[in-house]
Design a protein around this motif. Structure first.
Motif, mmCIF file in Angstrom:
data_model
loop_
_atom_site.group_PDB
_atom_site.id
_atom_site.type_symbol
_atom_site.label_atom_id
_atom_site.label_comp_id
_atom_site.label_asym_id
_atom_site.label_seq_id
_atom_site.Cartn_x
_atom_site.Cartn_y
_atom_site.Cartn_z
ATOM 1 N N ILE A 16 50.173 2.768 67.832
ATOM 2 C CA ILE A 16 50.474 3.546 69.033
ATOM 3 C C ILE A 16 49.194 4.016 69.708
ATOM 4 C CG2 ILE A 16 51.535 5.702 69.845
ATOM 5 C CD1 ILE A 16 53.708 5.265 67.745
ATOM 6 N N LEU A 17 48.163 4.313 68.918
ATOM 7 C CA LEU A 17 46.862 4.695 69.483
ATOM 8 C C LEU A 17 46.333 3.602 70.402
ATOM 9 C CD1 LEU A 17 44.263 6.362 69.698
ATOM 10 C CD2 LEU A 17 43.519 5.339 67.520
ATOM 11 N N GLY A 50 46.456 9.419 73.142
ATOM 12 C CA GLY A 50 45.616 8.703 72.189
ATOM 13 C C GLY A 50 44.862 9.657 71.284
ATOM 14 N N ALA A 51 44.353 10.756 71.868
ATOM 15 C CA ALA A 51 43.639 11.747 71.060
ATOM 16 C C ALA A 51 44.576 12.385 70.038
ATOM 17 C CB ALA A 51 43.032 12.813 71.969
ATOM 18 N N SER A 52 45.826 12.603 70.427
ATOM 19 C CA SER A 52 46.790 13.186 69.487
ATOM 20 C C SER A 52 47.079 12.221 68.344
ATOM 21 C CB SER A 52 48.087 13.563 70.208
ATOM 22 O OG SER A 52 48.843 12.420 70.547
ATOM 23 N N SER A 87 49.528 20.386 70.342
ATOM 24 C CA SER A 87 50.021 21.297 71.378
ATOM 25 C C SER A 87 48.867 21.972 72.105
ATOM 26 C CB SER A 87 50.947 22.355 70.763
ATOM 27 O OG SER A 87 50.243 23.285 69.977
ATOM 28 N N LEU A 88 47.793 22.332 71.380
ATOM 29 C CA LEU A 88 46.624 22.946 72.009
ATOM 30 C C LEU A 88 45.977 21.986 73.006
ATOM 31 C CD1 LEU A 88 44.520 25.201 72.267
ATOM 32 C CD2 LEU A 88 43.335 24.214 70.273
ATOM 33 N N MET A 89 45.852 20.726 72.594
ATOM 34 C CA MET A 89 45.279 19.719 73.492
ATOM 35 C C MET A 89 46.111 19.570 74.761
ATOM 36 S SD MET A 89 44.218 16.724 70.855
ATOM 37 C CE MET A 89 43.978 15.620 72.225
ATOM 38 N N LEU A 90 47.415 19.633 74.615
ATOM 39 C CA LEU A 90 48.289 19.495 75.773
ATOM 40 C C LEU A 90 48.171 20.696 76.711
ATOM 41 C CD1 LEU A 90 51.545 17.953 74.300
ATOM 42 C CD2 LEU A 90 50.069 16.957 76.014
ATOM 43 N N PHE A 91 48.040 21.897 76.159
ATOM 44 C CA PHE A 91 47.851 23.088 76.992
ATOM 45 C C PHE A 91 46.573 22.951 77.821
ATOM 46 C CE2 PHE A 91 50.697 25.585 74.039
ATOM 47 C CZ PHE A 91 51.605 25.958 75.019
ATOM 48 N N ASP A 150 54.459 13.816 67.896
ATOM 49 C CA ASP A 150 53.722 12.902 68.770
ATOM 50 C C ASP A 150 54.669 12.155 69.699
ATOM 51 O OD1 ASP A 150 51.078 11.931 69.430
ATOM 52 O OD2 ASP A 150 51.735 9.991 68.659
ATOM 53 N N SER A 151 55.871 11.858 69.225
ATOM 54 C CA SER A 151 56.840 11.175 70.095
ATOM 55 C C SER A 151 57.288 12.088 71.226
ATOM 56 C CB SER A 151 58.053 10.713 69.285
ATOM 57 O OG SER A 151 58.846 11.804 68.867
ATOM 58 N N MET A 152 57.378 13.402 70.954
ATOM 59 C CA MET A 152 57.692 14.361 72.010
ATOM 60 C C MET A 152 56.593 14.385 73.055
ATOM 61 S SD MET A 152 59.125 17.500 69.666
ATOM 62 C CE MET A 152 59.125 18.641 71.062
#
Length: 295
Positions: A16-17, A50-52, A87-91, A150-152
């Motif tokens: 997936i990466l 990708g980072a996640s 979640s932090l990366m997404l914020f 990660d799928s979310m």
């Protein structure tokens, strides 16, 4: 989770990466060429996907370690920590998209919408749908918290890409250019929403939130005739295992063997009702008849 399952999760995350990096590169390239902030924002969101995956791989590496003297319950909650990092990366990503959209409102640039750019977006949209569905299904199958989180993350890309696609089509049909940075704000909202959902789910596990409603457990336990009462019911879990502890009030005339069998029968009943990976710890207390105690 079994050792082989961790290896399978690592394999899925690695595949997936690669897919996410290819999708991200395509979106950013096309978004830059056509001067679309919403599409470029979508591309950088895919970079965060990708980072996640990388964070997930690191988390799985540590989570796969077995129990040891210092960690008698194992290392599975490294998956939970990895989910919180995601979640932090997404914020942070959501905040960056908002700043880029504000700048675009101040200095608008007309995107150059082409048939090729629309086809590229449709292609990446299909990839995201396939990836998120496979990842979520595998997460459930392998009891992998990181795959589900990660799928979310990836699934939010589907809705974001749909929004970007609608925006580019709208501009091509003649709508004003401010709709592009406006769509970026919508993208940011989806990113932040995904970040919140992942944070909520993983923090609930990390902070030992209730895994099963106490009244539901009580209903199962009280179905056994030998049980006079049950109290101090607690439950917690990771996605791999549910731990339940409670106090059973039983007839004091029950011997050790009968009490042992009763506890196992209750554990099996709770497992059948809620989770096959459940573990029960029961503290036995003798029942004191009210008429006797009043004499």
């Amino acid at each position: 989770m079994e050792k082989n399952n961790y290896k399978e999760v690592q394999k899925i995350l690695a595949i997936i990466l690669v897919a996410n990096l290819l999708v991200a590169g395509l979106k950013i390239l096309v978004g830059t060429i056509i001067k679309s902030t919403s599409m470029t924002a979508d591309g950088f969101h895919s970079v965060s996907d990708g980072a996640s995956n990388v964070i997930g791989l690191i988390g799985i590496h540590f989570a796969s370690k077995g129990r040891d003297k210092e960690h008698p319950y194992g290392h599975s909650k490294y998956e939970t920590l990895a989910g919180l990092f995601i979640s932090l990366m997404l914020f942070i990503a959501g905040g960056n998209v908002i700043l880029a959209a504000i700048e675009k409102f101040r200095n608008p640039v007309m995107p150059e919408v082409t048939t090729m750019s629309l086809l590229a977006l449709v292609f990446t949209l299909i990839v995201n749908i396939v990836v998120s569905n496979i990842e979520y299904r595998k997460g459930k199958e392998l009891n992998s918290q990181i795959l589900i989180s990660d799928s979310m993350h990836t699934r939010s890309d589907v809705y974001i890409s749909l929004g970007v696609l609608a925006t580019l089509i709208a501009i091509k049909l003649g709508l004003p250019i401010w709709i592009d940075p406006l769509a970026s704000l919508v993208v940011a909202a989806f990113i932040i929403q995904a970040a919140y959902e992942i944070f909520r789910n993983n923090s609930h596990i990390l902070l030992d939130g209730e895994a099963i409603d106490s009244e539901d457990i009580r209903e199962v336990v009280m179905s056994f005739e030998e049980v006079k009462d049950v109290h101090k019911i607690r439950s917690r879990s990771s996605i791999n295992i549910v731990n339940v502890d409670l106090h059973l009030v039983v007839d004091p005339e029950l011997d050790v063997e009968e009490s042992h069998k009763l506890t196992h029968d209750i554990e099996d009943a709770i497992r059948d009702k809620f989770d096959e990976n459940l573990q029960l710890i029961a503290h036995l207390e003798p029942h004191e008849d009210s008429t006797e105690s009043s004499e």
